[in-house]
Structures are given as C-alpha cells and as structure tokens.
Design a protein around this motif. Structure first.
Motif, PDB file in Angstrom:
ATOM      1  N   GLY A  14       0.813  -1.213   0.000  1.00 24.43           N
ATOM      2  CA  GLY A  14       0.000   0.000   0.000  1.00 24.43           C
ATOM      3  C   GLY A  14       0.840   1.252   0.000  1.00 24.43           C
ATOM      4  O   GLY A  14       0.524   2.234  -0.696  1.00 24.43           O
ATOM      5  N   LEU A  15       1.935   1.254   0.768  1.00 21.24           N
ATOM      6  CA  LEU A  15       2.830   2.411   0.766  1.00 21.24           C
ATOM      7  C   LEU A  15       3.500   2.577  -0.584  1.00 21.24           C
ATOM      8  O   LEU A  15       3.690   3.709  -1.056  1.00 21.24           O
ATOM      9  CB  LEU A  15       3.874   2.267   1.874  1.00 21.24           C
TER      10      LEU A  15
ATOM     11  N   GLY B 286       4.816  10.025  -5.520  1.00 19.29           N
ATOM     12  CA  GLY B 286       6.224  10.234  -5.193  1.00 19.29           C
ATOM     13  C   GLY B 286       6.461  10.343  -3.697  1.00 19.29           C
ATOM     14  O   GLY B 286       7.531  10.816  -3.269  1.00 19.29           O
ATOM     15  N   ALA B 287       5.502   9.914  -2.884  1.00 17.46           N
ATOM     16  CA  ALA B 287       5.603  10.054  -1.427  1.00 17.46           C
ATOM     17  C   ALA B 287       6.773   9.253  -0.873  1.00 17.46           C
ATOM     18  O   ALA B 287       7.128   8.187  -1.385  1.00 17.46           O
ATOM     19  CB  ALA B 287       4.307   9.597  -0.763  1.00 17.46           C
ATOM     20  N   ARG B 288       7.362   9.794   0.192  1.00 18.72           N
ATOM     21  CA  ARG B 288       8.419   9.110   0.932  1.00 18.72           C
ATOM     22  C   ARG B 288       7.903   8.801   2.330  1.00 18.72           C
ATOM     23  O   ARG B 288       7.110   9.565   2.884  1.00 18.72           O
ATOM     24  CB  ARG B 288       9.670   9.992   1.020  1.00 18.72           C
ATOM     25  N   PHE B 289       8.406   7.703   2.891  1.00 20.14           N
ATOM     26  CA  PHE B 289       7.907   7.262   4.186  1.00 20.14           C
ATOM     27  C   PHE B 289       9.061   6.926   5.124  1.00 20.14           C
ATOM     28  O   PHE B 289       9.991   6.216   4.748  1.00 20.14           O
ATOM     29  CB  PHE B 289       7.017   6.025   4.037  1.00 20.14           C
ATOM     30  N   SER B 290       8.968   7.453   6.353  1.00 21.13           N
ATOM     31  CA  SER B 290       9.853   7.055   7.438  1.00 21.13           C
ATOM     32  C   SER B 290       9.061   6.141   8.365  1.00 21.13           C
ATOM     33  O   SER B 290       8.057   6.565   8.947  1.00 21.13           O
ATOM     34  CB  SER B 290      10.348   8.280   8.215  1.00 21.13           C
ATOM     35  N   LEU B 291       9.501   4.893   8.482  1.00 21.09           N
ATOM     36  CA  LEU B 291       8.818   3.923   9.324  1.00 21.09           C
ATOM     37  C   LEU B 291       9.601   3.783  10.627  1.00 21.09           C
ATOM     38  O   LEU B 291      10.749   3.330  10.630  1.00 21.09           O
ATOM     39  CB  LEU B 291       8.720   2.560   8.616  1.00 21.09           C
ATOM     40  N   ASN B 292       8.974   4.186  11.723  1.00 22.67           N
ATOM     41  CA  ASN B 292       9.621   4.195  13.031  1.00 22.67           C
ATOM     42  C   ASN B 292       9.295   2.894  13.746  1.00 22.67           C
ATOM     43  O   ASN B 292       8.126   2.614  14.027  1.00 22.67           O
ATOM     44  CB  ASN B 292       9.153   5.407  13.821  1.00 22.67           C
ATOM     45  N   ILE B 293      10.339   2.096  14.057  1.00 30.53           N
ATOM     46  CA  ILE B 293      10.103   0.713  14.419  1.00 30.53           C
ATOM     47  C   ILE B 293      10.518   0.403  15.865  1.00 30.53           C
ATOM     48  O   ILE B 293      11.338   1.083  16.465  1.00 30.53           O
ATOM     49  CB  ILE B 293      10.802  -0.250  13.440  1.00 30.53           C
ATOM     50  N   TYR B 294       9.917  -0.681  16.369  1.00 25.56           N
ATOM     51  CA  TYR B 294      10.248  -1.229  17.679  1.00 25.56           C
ATOM     52  C   TYR B 294      11.270  -2.359  17.535  1.00 25.56           C
ATOM     53  O   TYR B 294      11.341  -3.014  16.492  1.00 25.56           O
ATOM     54  CB  TYR B 294       9.003  -1.818  18.347  1.00 25.56           C
TER      55      TYR B 294
ATOM     56  N   HIS C  89      -8.753  -1.233  14.534  1.00 22.61           N
ATOM     57  CA  HIS C  89      -8.496  -1.170  13.090  1.00 22.61           C
ATOM     58  C   HIS C  89      -9.322  -0.064  12.433  1.00 22.61           C
ATOM     59  O   HIS C  89     -10.502   0.118  12.742  1.00 22.61           O
ATOM     60  CB  HIS C  89      -8.851  -2.530  12.457  1.00 22.61           C
ATOM     61  N   VAL C  90      -8.666   0.688  11.542  1.00 22.70           N
ATOM     62  CA  VAL C  90      -9.338   1.744  10.778  1.00 22.70           C
ATOM     63  C   VAL C  90      -9.458   1.260   9.333  1.00 22.70           C
ATOM     64  O   VAL C  90      -8.475   1.263   8.586  1.00 22.70           O
ATOM     65  CB  VAL C  90      -8.547   3.069  10.841  1.00 22.70           C
ATOM     66  N   PRO C  91     -10.629   0.803   8.900  1.00 25.77           N
ATOM     67  CA  PRO C  91     -10.759   0.203   7.565  1.00 25.77           C
ATOM     68  C   PRO C  91     -10.351   1.122   6.414  1.00 25.77           C
ATOM     69  O   PRO C  91      -9.866   0.652   5.385  1.00 25.77           O
ATOM     70  CB  PRO C  91     -12.247  -0.172   7.488  1.00 25.77           C
ATOM     71  N   ASP C  92     -10.568   2.435   6.567  1.00 25.61           N
ATOM     72  CA  ASP C  92     -10.233   3.363   5.477  1.00 25.61           C
ATOM     73  C   ASP C  92      -8.902   4.087   5.735  1.00 25.61           C
ATOM     74  O   ASP C  92      -8.686   5.201   5.259  1.00 25.61           O
ATOM     75  CB  ASP C  92     -11.350   4.370   5.244  1.00 25.61           C
ATOM     76  N   HIS C  93      -8.003   3.443   6.457  1.00 27.05           N
ATOM     77  CA  HIS C  93      -6.740   4.084   6.828  1.00 27.05           C
ATOM     78  C   HIS C  93      -5.936   4.501   5.606  1.00 27.05           C
ATOM     79  O   HIS C  93      -5.406   5.624   5.547  1.00 27.05           O
ATOM     80  CB  HIS C  93      -5.920   3.133   7.708  1.00 27.05           C
ATOM     81  N   PHE C  94      -5.815   3.623   4.615  1.00 32.23           N
ATOM     82  CA  PHE C  94      -5.070   3.990   3.413  1.00 32.23           C
ATOM     83  C   PHE C  94      -5.745   5.136   2.666  1.00 32.23           C
ATOM     84  O   PHE C  94      -5.072   6.001   2.097  1.00 32.23           O
ATOM     85  CB  PHE C  94      -4.903   2.786   2.486  1.00 32.23           C
ATOM     86  N   GLU C  95      -7.076   5.177   2.675  1.00 34.40           N
ATOM     87  CA  GLU C  95      -7.783   6.282   2.024  1.00 34.40           C
ATOM     88  C   GLU C  95      -7.478   7.609   2.730  1.00 34.40           C
ATOM     89  O   GLU C  95      -7.323   8.650   2.067  1.00 34.40           O
ATOM     90  CB  GLU C  95      -9.290   6.020   2.012  1.00 34.40           C
ATOM     91  N   ARG C  96      -7.407   7.580   4.044  1.00 29.19           N
ATOM     92  CA  ARG C  96      -7.079   8.801   4.788  1.00 29.19           C
ATOM     93  C   ARG C  96      -5.670   9.283   4.438  1.00 29.19           C
ATOM     94  O   ARG C  96      -5.459  10.480   4.212  1.00 29.19           O
ATOM     95  CB  ARG C  96      -7.178   8.544   6.294  1.00 29.19           C
ATOM     96  N   LEU C  97      -4.719   8.345   4.409  1.00 26.23           N
ATOM     97  CA  LEU C  97      -3.349   8.719   4.084  1.00 26.23           C
ATOM     98  C   LEU C  97      -3.262   9.222   2.651  1.00 26.23           C
ATOM     99  O   LEU C  97      -2.584  10.213   2.369  1.00 26.23           O
ATOM    100  CB  LEU C  97      -2.432   7.513   4.298  1.00 26.23           C
ATOM    101  N   ASP C  98      -3.968   8.570   1.753  1.00 22.87           N
ATOM    102  CA  ASP C  98      -4.014   9.003   0.359  1.00 22.87           C
ATOM    103  C   ASP C  98      -4.564  10.422   0.252  1.00 22.87           C
ATOM    104  O   ASP C  98      -4.021  11.268  -0.468  1.00 22.87           O
ATOM    105  CB  ASP C  98      -4.871   8.036  -0.451  1.00 22.87           C
TER     106      ASP C  98
END
Length: 361
Positions: A123-124, A132-140, A325-334
């Motif tokens: 999805g990312l 052209g989005a860039r993503f920083s994934l902050n991990i545990y 869970h947020v079902p439309d999470h990708f839509e929000r980010l988009d």
C-alpha cells in the motif's frame, strides 16, 4: 526594561515571514520597552507606539542574533534572541509512520518472496508510485514474545536498498509498552535502545535504508537526552506540542513558552543541542476521511504553518486484527498526501538537509 516579543528565540524564518531581498530577508522585530526609552535593534532605530517598538532588520546569515537596546532615564537595558533563516526553504511535506512492528513480524513469519507481498508495504508503494511520497517507518525492537528484530532475515537487503530513495527505517522505541518509555529514563537507556534497533536495521536492511529517528515514542525525553540524540545523528524531533489538563504534552519536556510557540508554528531550533523541533500537523488515524482536508487547509493559509506539512499516522491501525483497526486508513493517508501534492509540496526526509530542505548558507 526591553523585551523582544517577535520573533521568538529559536524561530525558524522563511520567505513567508518577511521580504525577500537579493542578499537577505527583511523582517520586522517587535517588542516592548519603557515609554521614555530610545530603542534600537542591531543598530537600527525602532519606531515606537506606547510601550511597543518595531524595527526592520535584514537577515543575511543562517543564524542571526537580534539585539534590542533601550536607553532612557533608568539607564541601558538589552534583550537578545537568535533566529534561523531557512534561506532555501520550499513547500515540503514528510510522512512518518509510528509504532511499526507488525509488518516486520508478518514478513518474517510468512517468508514472502518480496517485501511488497506484505499488504502494508504494498500500500505504501502504491502511494509512492502515485504521488512520489516518501515514508519514514519508526520501528520497535520487539513486538512481544513471538517476534523481535533479530528474527528478521537479511535476504531482503537488496530490495531495501533498491527502495531506500522513498522508504526508510528508524528507531522509535524498544517496544510499544510501557507508555512514555523515555519520559523518565536516562539518556543512557534511550541511546542503548536506539543503538540496538539501529544495529538490527543496518544488519537486515543495510545503511541506505537506515535513518536517524525523528520521533521518539510518546515524544517525551529528558533534557539530557537531547545532546545524546544529536550525537547519533538526530537533527529533527517531531511532537504534538499540545495542551493537556496537566500542561503541555508530547513536547519532549520543553518549557511552556517554547511548547506554546510550537503549537502555532512549523518549527523551532534548540541551539544547545542543534536539534530542530517540528509540530505534527495531522495524525491520520485519528482524523475521519472527510476531515482530512479541512484539518490541513487552514494550515496552508497561515505563514507560520504553511511551509512544512508534518504528516503522521500509526501502523497498527492498518491491520484488520488490531482491535482499533481503521478500515479506510489507506484512504485517509491518500487524501492527505494527495492534498499536499496538489498544492505543490515536495516529499522529503527530515534527516536530510535542514528540515528536509537544502541547508541554509
């Protein structure tokens, strides 16, 4: 008595805050002084109206000390603040995703042929290809008893490297719980956890995929931790800088004055550590889809918040098994990324340059 009230000490100023000149930025310096005092700022006489004064100063260097001098019946008084001129600033946005661990566990346990067989990274990647989005994934370091980073295989190193131009991994915390893990922890504890996560990222993903952290879990650390973080390459820390019943929160324990300033501005420089603080503009998992644009739009109309869009969300809300869970999470980010893209904001990583832009000269 003399006091500069604007700009604030540590203010990050850009073309929106003054008049661009061929060799500088002309800004207004405002403040208060005694009624009988003659006031100057950096040698420029100030105009007076009651206790208020204003003077024009041209910034020509990356950092400039603004010195207000008042002379009158009570003698001489001074007040000094330092500001940063973001000379090469441009509209830009970054996307940071906190609390990452589930996707790493999923890939390690499923043994996918490609990283992007995991629906989350797929999805990312679609958002990267679309905008052209860039993503920083902050991990545990650990998800719990069933997974920790040493279990993640290194056979995807080539794929991490191939996608490092838009996808980076950074330290967030040792684990999701306890809450506020570094609010009262020593700098040594924080750095030990950071080094452990950074070492694993470099092992399984390579140096190209690693980024210094820009968000510490819960946005709270002891002041002594800031120089220690800077020693590990930290150049920006993002937080909410919001007001809670008990005071300012998710603010890296900054004092009330700086927290209040950051609640209304994109950024603020801490000259002692060399770290710039950035205010998060939206947390997508908390904002309904129809409110994404109305949340962002007013920020673009305010010169103090228009230049940098700091977009944040959290990984766990993408996963159907998660209780919230947020079902439309990708839509929000988009929706958030589409809006900033359509308005000319460019994707950046905050650890590159100055707040993701070119370094001021």
């Amino acid at each position: 008595m003399v006091r500069i009230t604007e700009p604030f000490h540590g203010a990050v100023l850009n073309r929106r805050h003054g008049e661009n000149l061929p060799d500088g930025l002309r800004i207004a310096v405002r403040g208060e002084a005694g009624l009988r005092d003659a006031v100057s700022v950096n040698g420029q006489p100030a105009r007076r109206a009651g206790r208020e004064f204003v003077a024009e100063v041209v910034l020509r260097a990356r950092e400039t000390d603004l010195l207000a001098v008042a002379e009158g019946p009570a003698g001489r008084a001074e007040h000094r603040v330092r500001v940063v001129w973001d000379r090469h600033s441009r509209p830009r946005y970054r996307v940071s995703i906190d609390d990452n661990s589930f996707f790493l566990r999923d890939i390690a346990q499923k043994g996918y042929r490609s990283l992007f067989d995991c629906f989350y990274l797929a999805g990312l990647k679609r958002l990267n290809e679309r905008y052209g989005a860039r993503f920083s994934l902050n991990i545990y370091y650990t998800t719990g008893p069933d997974f920790s980073l040493p279990q993640f295989p290194d056979r995807y190193r080539g794929e991490w490297a191939d996608n490092a131009g838009w996808l980076r991994l950074a330290f967030h915390a040792w684990a999701n719980e306890p809450d506020r893990p570094y609010q009262h922890a020593s700098a040594q504890k924080l750095i030990a956890d950071l080094d452990a996560v950074a070492g694993e990222i470099r092992r399984f993903a390579g140096d190209a995929a690693y980024a210094p952290p820009t968000i510490i879990h819960w946005g709270m650390v002891q002041p002594e931790a800031l120089p220690a973080l800077a020693s590990r390459g930290v150049r920006v820390l993002s937080g909410y800088f919001g007001r809670a019943p008990w005071g300012w929160d998710v603010n890296y324990l900054l004092d009330d004055e700086r927290s209040e300033h950051l609640s209304r501005h994109d950024a603020l420089m801490d000259f002692t550590s060399g770290i710039a603080f950035s205010r998060v503009d939206i947390v997508c998992n908390n904002v309904p889809l129809e409110r994404i644009v109305p949340t962002l739009a007013p920020l673009a109309d305010d010169p103090n918040t228009a230049e940098i869009m700091d977009l944040l969300t959290h990984e766990q809300y993408f996963w159907p098994f998660y209780r919230h869970h947020v079902p439309d999470h990708f839509e929000r980010l988009d929706a958030a990324i589409r809006w900033v893209t359509e308005r000319g904001y460019q994707p950046v990583f905050f650890h590159e340059g100055f707040l993701g832009g070119p370094e001021p000269d």
